[in-house]
Design a protein around this motif. Structure first.
Motif, short mmCIF file in Angstrom:
data_model
loop_
_atom_site.label_atom_id
_atom_site.label_comp_id
_atom_site.label_asym_id
_atom_site.label_seq_id
_atom_site.Cartn_x
_atom_site.Cartn_y
_atom_site.Cartn_z
N ALA A 197 47.81 35.22 43.69
CA ALA A 197 48.28 36.44 43.01
C ALA A 197 47.13 37.41 42.76
N GLY A 198 47.51 38.59 42.27
CA GLY A 198 46.54 39.66 42.05
C GLY A 198 46.77 40.76 43.06
N ARG A 199 47.77 41.63 42.83
CA ARG A 199 48.13 42.63 43.83
C ARG A 199 47.09 43.73 43.98
N LEU A 200 46.18 43.86 43.01
CA LEU A 200 45.21 44.95 43.10
C LEU A 200 43.82 44.49 43.52
N ILE A 201 43.60 43.19 43.63
CA ILE A 201 42.24 42.73 43.96
C ILE A 201 42.14 42.27 45.41
N ASP A 202 40.91 42.36 45.90
CA ASP A 202 40.61 41.94 47.26
C ASP A 202 39.66 40.74 47.15
N ARG A 203 40.24 39.54 47.32
CA ARG A 203 39.44 38.32 47.10
C ARG A 203 38.36 38.12 48.14
N THR A 204 38.43 38.90 49.24
CA THR A 204 37.40 38.72 50.28
C THR A 204 36.14 39.54 49.96
N THR A 205 36.22 40.40 48.92
CA THR A 205 35.05 41.22 48.60
C THR A 205 34.58 40.94 47.17
N PRO A 206 33.68 39.97 47.03
CA PRO A 206 33.17 39.67 45.69
C PRO A 206 32.20 40.76 45.22
N ILE A 207 32.12 40.96 43.92
CA ILE A 207 31.25 41.98 43.35
C ILE A 207 30.44 41.37 42.22
N GLU A 208 29.12 41.63 42.27
CA GLU A 208 28.23 41.11 41.23
C GLU A 208 28.05 42.17 40.16
N PHE A 209 28.08 41.74 38.90
CA PHE A 209 27.81 42.68 37.79
C PHE A 209 27.18 41.90 36.66
#
Lengths: 119, 1005
Positions: free
Chosen positions: B8-20
């Motif tokens: 689930a998660g219609r707004l996220i793209d699990r293939t593009t991780p982001i570091e913060f």
């Protein structure tokens, strides 16, 4: 039920039609000059009359007459009859008059039959 | 714990991780996350501390209404405080820090306020002001100052660009949910220009999360189709990340677009302010869910039911493993069902209503969820995270029936339409009893210049709640707006939707309804400003019956979220305390902006060199390259002095003064106002405008004149020259040219419109250069041309002629006491003329001088300066200028006013010269003190300094000042206490204001 809200302050952006050059001018093009149709009091006037002329102004909720100058435009002063609560503009007209023209009075009466009228 | 769900998660793209980073700790999220969803995915529920009590706070909402999760985002000049984590899109390298704690988020010393919260009730500040003065100064003020303010202000200059857009449109639609989209489509088919803006990056709003079905499609499919249709229409413009900030007079609106906050690498302007003039505005602004008031409702883990659902559906984030749902309506059941479907545990739905028999209630029970009706949360247990809740009867006083362990409480007190934009310009509200909310009253919209409404609401913002109603309302709104804007909308059927019937909500303002004082002290209304049910009740008890007063007394709704979650609950609490109906209590005023906008975008391009236009004289460039130390005068820049290499500013001024007195000075006086007044009635008009007579001035002559307002006070001065029978040239002060010209036009157009007078402001048509000093005539005679001898051109005369090859008008006037010629040449010849004078003058010791030298020269001669000796309260009589008040004229502006008793009072402060006894310079603005004390125990003040300088000519400090009975006190010594409070005052003797060349020998040669 009635709720009375003051108008939001800060960023007033009326549009008034300049009766000289015919342009619908944004408020940023105009300078306001306060209440219209004041009678100048001068030498020989009573202190109270002079005080009223200098300092005391109407502040109505409703029909009001104002002076505006098309400052960033043709430079002319004109007068506006408008409703301070609904922001309706009944008319704008040239400043060279001692009282609102009959057509302006009629336009106001049409919208506000109970308006006390021009004194 | 909160965590990322496997699917689930219609707004996220699990293939593009982001570091913060958060508080320096490296974390990871996905593209499409908000900062809040990414923090939750990393089990970071604790996101801030409350303002007053420093209580630990977690995220409550998922959108713009978030009160708790405020962060400082970015670094150095790009740092921005108070950013909502829920509306901050995650990007690579984002650095966020939580606020309002010391030393750390987990351990905050300020939480001590929480334990003394009984000592910090509503109105704490006002009550504290009543304490002894010493306690305020030494105890309270340092504490209040230390704890004041929420985020930190950035320290560095903002390196980003911001811009303004100006646009006219037929229809502006604010809000890009399904209502906004449908309105745009309906309005757009008429051919009207439509601007559709949406504050988030996504179109479609909540409908997909709530599982709406439209025309047989899923909400997501319908949204994609609709966007495609809109994109095919050239007359509709869609702008995401653009928040409708305010609606103003006559269809004016402001919108705030965040262009690169989510992607700093894009470059270009960071924010854009849209300044929109729309014929019609549609507010499709949706609704905000209300919290419920129960004890401990601010503990991290207590969230809005819709937010819990949003995080699961939109971002694939579970806020916790065990979610208790507490509600007074059906909508929250969707959250319980979503959690259950995600494989999570929902121990119980607590429904305050006596029964839950609607389809959603049935569906929840069918899924095996326990539903407790007529029940309330008696108390939430936990510190930095919810650990359990206690159940009680809603009708009772809160006796615990059962304790249920959980780590999330999903609450719903019903929905309030977002009415802000409707209300900004005067749209009125009505109380909707069935849904217990205020909604716009369509019969009383904000009105435009024609007296007709110019705002229409669409969708949930209108107060309708089902998908079917939302779409038909939006379709109608779009068509109505297009029609009102002068277009003909197509007759077409709007989209159809099927809704699950819902059971009516029941208003619940406090839970349980008989809760004890102790419990009410733990029921938060305003999370950000720490206002509780007990505070509002206290305010009511102390007599605060007006909602506007209660707001200010308790500070409810006054935080950066402006009470988006708290206002209705607070109103209801106040109404109940006053035993009034909610609509009778009314709402507070909604003011723009809807959510905060950046200071940068308000400034736009108007910063640095573009802050305001700069006016330059023809000699500006020369001065720039010859050591000018610039001084702003109105929009002009004038040289304060011309510094020579290695010379200090004071030394340069002194040199210029001495050289002008001894040899020759050159002043660029081009900025002086020059107004032509012409016509058969020009003399009569000027006699009204000036205090002295101008109609009898002979052509060829000059006269110094004063202007007063109708109120009698000095507004300007200057030399008037009569050019011919019906033409006068009026010089004004540098700053006064436009103002005085406007003043003239006002009287000519609005009072004496039958007088034949014409005015023209010709200030910039001429360069005016003053040639000043004993050698002035020598220089001009060297250049040749017109006869400038004392006989041909006496003092206070003017003449046209040639100087060298230049067409010149020469005024024999002096503001320095020296032999002086002010010479006007056409502006285009200004620089050449200046160069000619400058070169030819070298053998006579010519040096250019600036405004400070001008000031010293005039002060040595006792000449007044508008703005120094006058400040809007000074009349000519105060300055010893009675000689300039015509006795012949029956009327002039200010004459009647000057007849008033207090204008004739002999006790008015009057102009004198002041000479310090030790030669020092009196501080500017110093007050003179006399004997005795006033009623407040302060030393009596008897006057003030208006101009003060070091006079190199006299080698001592000289000043002018207004002193009580001054002219009668010549020779007396007065004390001027120093501004820094030094014990020894400056002493000065009262003298004649003319310090130098009293007989005028130097100028009359």
């Amino acid at each position: 039920m009635q709720f009375i809200y003051p108008r939001s302050g800060g960023h007033d952006m009326l549009i008034l039609n300049c009766p000289y050059c015919g342009i619908d001018a944004d408020e940023t093009d105009l300078h306001s000059g306060g209440q219209a149709h004041l009678k100048r009091e001068t030498i020989g006037s009573q202190d109270t009359d002079f005080e009223n002329y200098l300092f005391n102004r109407d502040n109505p909720m409703g029909v009001h007459f104002e002076r505006w100058r098309h400052a960033n435009g043709c430079g002319k002063w004109f007068l506006a009859a408008r409703d301070t609560t609904t922001l309706e503009v009944f008319a704008t007209y040239p400043a060279q008059t001692l009282k609102p023209p009959q057509a302006v009075v009629n336009a106001i009466k049409k919208k506000h039959p109970d308006w006390k009228g021009w004194p | 714990m909160s965590t990322r769900l496997p699917t689930a998660g219609r707004l996220i793209d699990r293939t593009t991780p982001i570091e913060f980073t958060f508080n320096g700790k490296g974390l990871r999220g996905f593209k499409g996350d908000t900062l809040a969803s990414a923090l939750l995915a990393n089990n970071q529920m604790l996101m801030g501390r409350s303002f007053k009590y420093h209580r630990p706070r977690g995220v409550v909402a998922s959108g713009a209404e978030e009160p708790n999760a405020l962060m400082g985002i970015g670094q150095a000049g790009r740092f921005e405080p108070n950013q909502r984590a829920t509306t901050t899109e995650l990007f690579q390298g984002l650095s966020a820090e939580s606020q309002n704690h010391w030393p750390s988020l987990n351990f905050d010393v300020g939480v001590i306020n929480n334990y003394v919260s009984r000592l910090l009730p509503a109105g704490f500040y006002y009550k504290t002001f009543m304490a002894p003065r010493a306690a305020w100064k030494h105890l309270f003020e340092p504490i209040v100052r230390h704890s004041a303010g929420l985020g930190k202000a950035p320290r560095d200059r903002d390196p980003d660009k911001y811009e303004h857009f100006h646009i006219h449109t037929d229809v502006l639609i604010i809000g890009g949910g399904i209502a906004g989209l449908q309105s745009a489509l309906a309005a757009g088919t008429s051919g009207a220009q439509v601007l559709l803006i949406e504050q988030t990056p996504h179109w479609g709003g909540r409908a997909p999360v709530d599982g709406a079905k439209i025309d047989g499609f899923s909400a997501d499919e319908w949204i994609i189709n609709t966007i495609q249709q809109i994109e095919n229409m050239e007359n509709i413009r869609m702008v995401p990340r653009c928040m409708g900030a305010g609606v103003y007079d006559h269809g004016y609106a402001l919108a705030y677009e965040r262009l690169t906050d989510h992607a700093p690498e894009l470059g270009g302007p960071r924010h854009r302010l849209w300044r929109i003039r729309a014929k019609q505005i549609i507010t499709a602004t949706g609704a905000i869910e209300r919290p419920l008031s129960f004890a401990g409702n601010d503990i991290p883990g207590v969230m809005l039911a819709s937010a819990v659902r949003d995080y699961a559906v939109n971002f694939g984030v579970s806020c916790g493993d065990r979610t208790v749902v507490v509600t007074n309506n059906d909508d929250a059941y969707l959250t319980a069902i979503a959690m259950k479907n995600a494989g999570l545990n929902v121990p119980v739905i607590i429904d305050a209503r006596p029964q839950a028999t609607g389809p959603l209630g049935v569906q929840a029970r069918d899924l095996g969820i326990r539903v407790e009706t007529g029940k309330a949360i008696a108390r939430v247990l936990g510190g930095k995270r919810v650990t359990a809740i206690e159940i009680a009867d809603q009708a009772g006083q809160g006796a615990t029936l059962e304790t249920i362990p959980c780590d999330v409480v999903a609450m719903s007190g019903g929905w309030s339409p977002v009415v802000h934009l409707w209300s900004h310009c005067g749209g009125k509200l009505t109380w909707d009893e069935a849904n217990a909310h205020f909604r716009p009253d369509p019969d009383r919209p904000p009105t435009g210049a024609d007296g007709e409404g110019f705002v229409i609401t669409a969708g949930i913002a209108s107060g309708v709640l089902t998908t079917a109603e939302v779409l038909s309302d939006a379709d109608a709104a779009g068509k109505a707006a297009a029609k009102a804007a002068g277009f003909s909308p197509k007759r077409s059927a709007g989209p159809k939707a099927k809704d699950v019937l819902s059971q009516p909500m029941a208003p619940v303002w406090i839970m349980p309804q008989g809760a004890s004082v102790k419990k009410r002290m733990k029921m938060w209304l305003d999370f950000q400003n720490d206002v509780k049910v007990s505070d509002v009740q206290l305010a009511a008890r102390e007599g605060y019956e007006s909602v506007e007063h209660t707001k200010r007394y308790t500070t409810i709704g006054m935080a950066t979220d402006q009470g988006k979650l708290s206002n209705i609950n607070a109103l209801a609490t106040l109404a109940n305390s006053l035993k009034e109906d909610i609509p009778k209590v009314g709402t507070t005023t909604f003011r723009p902006p809807y959510t905060p906008i950046s200071m940068g975008v308000i400034a736009g391009e108007a910063k640095g060199d573009l802050f305001q236009p700069l006016r330059k004289t023809p000699i500006h460039g020369w001065s720039q390259t010859h050591g000018a130390d610039w001084e702003p005068v109105g929009h002009w820049r004038r040289p304060y002095c011309y510094q020579q290499p290695g010379e200090s500013v004071p030394d340069a001024v002194n040199r210029e003064v001495l050289n002008t007195r001894k040899n020759l000075g050159l002043l660029d006086a081009s900025t002086l106002g020059k107004i032509i007044v012409k016509g058969p009635d020009a003399g009569k008009f000027l006699d009204m405008l000036y205090t002295n007579m101008m109609s009898n001035l002979a052509p060829g002559k000059c006269r110094y004149g004063l202007m007063c307002s109708e109120n009698g006070f000095l507004i300007d001065d200057g030399v008037v020259a009569r050019l011919d029978d019906d033409t006068w040239l009026c010089h004004t002060t540098t700053g006064g040219a436009e103002r005085i010209h406007g003043h003239m036009e006002d009287w000519l157009q609005c009072e004496w419109w039958d007088w034949q007078v014409y005015t023209a402001n010709v200030t910039e048509q001429f360069a005016q250069i003053a040639v000043v000093g004993p050698n002035a005539r020598k220089l001009l005679e060297k250049l040749g041309g017109m006869d400038l001898s004392a006989d041909s051109l006496p003092f206070m005369h003017w003449a046209d002629g040639k100087i060298g090859s230049f067409d010149a008008r020469v005024f024999r006037i002096s503001f320095s006491g020296e032999l002086s010629f002010e010479i006007a040449v056409p502006a285009g010849q200004g620089q050449a003329f200046w160069d000619t004078l400058h070169d030819a003058g070298q053998e006579f010791g010519l040096m250019p001088y600036g405004t400070e030298c001008l000031h010293v020269l005039r002060a040595e001669k006792g000449f007044i300066m508008i703005g120094d000796e006058t400040d809007g309260t000074v009349i000519p009589q105060d300055l010893g200028l009675n000689w300039a008040l015509s006795k012949k004229k029956t009327d002039y502006m200010g004459k009647r006013a000057q007849q008033r008793p207090h204008m004739q009072d002999p006790g008015r402060w009057q102009l004198v010269g002041l000479k310090t006894t030790d030669g020092s310079v009196i501080p500017d603005g110093a007050y003179g003190v006399g004997n005795g004390k006033n009623a407040n125990g302060q030393v009596n003040v008897i006057g003030r300094v208006t101009s003060t300088y070091y006079s190199p000519t006299l080698d001592c400090g000289i000043a002018m000042g207004l002193i009580e009975h001054g002219p009668d006190r010549m020779g007396e010594t007065i004390d001027f206490p120093a501004l820094d409070g030094a014990v020894t005052p400056v002493r000065a003797k009262i003298v004649d204001p003319v310090f130098f060349d009293k007989t005028g020998e130097k100028q009359n040669v």
